[in-house]
Scaffold this motif. Structure first.
Motif, short mmCIF file in Angstrom:
data_model
loop_
_atom_site.label_atom_id
_atom_site.label_comp_id
_atom_site.label_asym_id
_atom_site.label_seq_id
_atom_site.Cartn_x
_atom_site.Cartn_y
_atom_site.Cartn_z
N PHE A 6 23.03 -88.58 8.43
CA PHE A 6 23.11 -89.39 7.25
C PHE A 6 23.93 -90.55 7.41
N PRO A 7 23.74 -91.29 8.50
CA PRO A 7 24.58 -92.55 8.68
C PRO A 7 24.85 -93.57 7.61
N GLU A 8 23.53 -93.84 6.99
CA GLU A 8 23.69 -94.83 5.91
C GLU A 8 24.60 -94.42 4.62
N GLU A 9 24.26 -93.03 4.36
CA GLU A 9 24.94 -92.36 3.21
C GLU A 9 26.25 -92.50 3.35
N GLN A 10 26.59 -91.96 4.80
CA GLN A 10 28.14 -92.10 5.19
C GLN A 10 28.66 -93.40 4.98
N THR A 11 28.11 -94.43 5.34
CA THR A 11 28.55 -95.82 5.19
C THR A 11 28.76 -96.03 3.83
N ARG A 12 27.74 -95.50 2.92
CA ARG A 12 28.09 -96.03 1.35
C ARG A 12 29.26 -95.38 0.88
N GLU A 15 32.49 -97.07 2.28
CA GLU A 15 32.68 -98.28 1.24
C GLU A 15 33.27 -97.99 -0.18
N ILE A 137 24.52 -90.90 -4.46
CA ILE A 137 24.38 -91.00 -3.00
C ILE A 137 23.40 -89.54 -3.01
#
Length: 334
Positions: A6-12, A15, A137
């Motif tokens: 889950f790279p996008e969710e990890q970035t969110r 942040e 998320i």
């Protein structure tokens, strides 16, 4: 590590942590279905922040507000896991949840929470909890390639894949039904109607050669389809099917009982699905005095869709899709 799915969710999430301010803490809700990887997802982030963060899982239903004392003593960022254990669907069963939401509204700490998706969707409608968690998320489903990579990474020895599923002879002509409107009165009727399948003929006449799929890819494509992109379900099905370092295509099968449940049985199944794992005593507290738990629980077990052990009662991984589909058809989850 499941967080890598889950790279996008990890970035969110990173942040949100980076922008944390005690004056305006933006609490986070991480939401997924049962076994879909949310606990490893948040656990993977904990080591990055050292003493700033603490992981506090709720392993079972909270019977008092003692968990708030632990949060009070914790660091500035608290990860509270399995928050569906903060409530029971019964009169008086929301007191701990209400106390937690009141704390979330006034604390200067950052709260990162994880929730079962069905419990979350219910509470959003029933208690408007989304307002307390501006960062939400939802973990997506993952594909066959990612499932294959993570499962095979756990083996140092070679796994043999055997294509033993019987090949089907293409059917050119089958008999179906077609609806017609009657010329007088506007009524409708159905009559037998031939259904011609030209796809096999087109394939033979085509000059293009069909690309053969590797057996192991066929296994993981079927596994991902049955698990519906849920890594925990995929692992459970895999462990059931691997035998002496060998996996046969024919063993990757979905549990598909024909569910016809009573209203009481459906409600019990809903509670189990949304709580993920619940003690028999807590389940009885939800149902008493209107519903006798024992006979309904026996029937659900006999259908092969739930199991019970020392940790509690849960939907069996291979039946998760069937159970969810049934409860969605009954408009009990959405």
């Amino acid at each position: 590590m499941d967080a890598a799915f889950f790279p996008e969710e990890q970035t969110r999430l990173e942040e949100a942590i980076a922008s944390f301010s005690p004056a305006q803490p933006a609490h986070v809700a991480v939401v997924s279905e049962y076994l879909a990887g949310r606990t490893p997802f948040v656990q993977a982030l904990v080591p990055q922040y050292g003493d700033r963060i603490a992981f506090m899982p709720l392993y079972s239903v909270a019977h008092d507000t003692g968990f708030l004392d632990d949060i009070h003593r914790g660091p500035e960022i608290i990860v509270l896991g399995d928050c569906q254990n903060l409530f029971l669907r019964r009169i008086g069963g929301f007191e701990n949840l209400d106390a937690f939401l009141e704390f979330a509204a006034r604390t200067d700490r950052m709260l990162i929470t994880t929730w079962n998706i069905h419990a979350w969707n219910y509470l959003v409608q029933a208690r408007s909890i989304g307002a307390c968690f501006p960062v939400q998320i939802v973990l997506p489903r993952i594909g066959a390639g990612a499932i294959k990579k993570t499962i095979l990474s756990g083996y140092t020895r070679e796994i043999r894949f055997v294509e033993d599923a019987p090949s089907k002879t293409p059917v050119l002509l089958s008999l179906g039904e077609k609806k017609f409107t009657l010329p007088f009165g506007g009524g409708k009727t159905t009559v037998p109607w031939p259904d011609i399948n030209l796809a096999p003929l087109r394939a033979r006449l085509s000059s293009k050669t069909e690309e053969k799929v590797a057996v192991e890819d066929l296994v993981f494509e079927r596994l991902a389809r049955i698990a519906r992109g849920n890594i925990g379900v995929a692992r459970a099905i895999w462990e059931r099917c691997v035998d002496k370092d060998e996996v046969r295509v024919s063993t990757i099968q979905e549990t598909s009982p024909d569910l016809k449940l009573t209203v009481d049985e459906s409600f019990i199944l809903l509670i189990i699905l949304s709580m993920e794992r619940i003690a028999r005593s807590d389940l009885a507290r939800v149902l008493e005095p209107e519903i006798d738990l024992a006979p309904s629980l026996f029937r659900l077990k006999s259908l092969g869709i739930i199991g019970e052990d020392r940790q509690g009662i849960a939907v069996l991984p291979g039946a998760l899709g069937v159970v969810t589909d049934y409860l969605r058809k009954m408009r009990m989850v959405w």
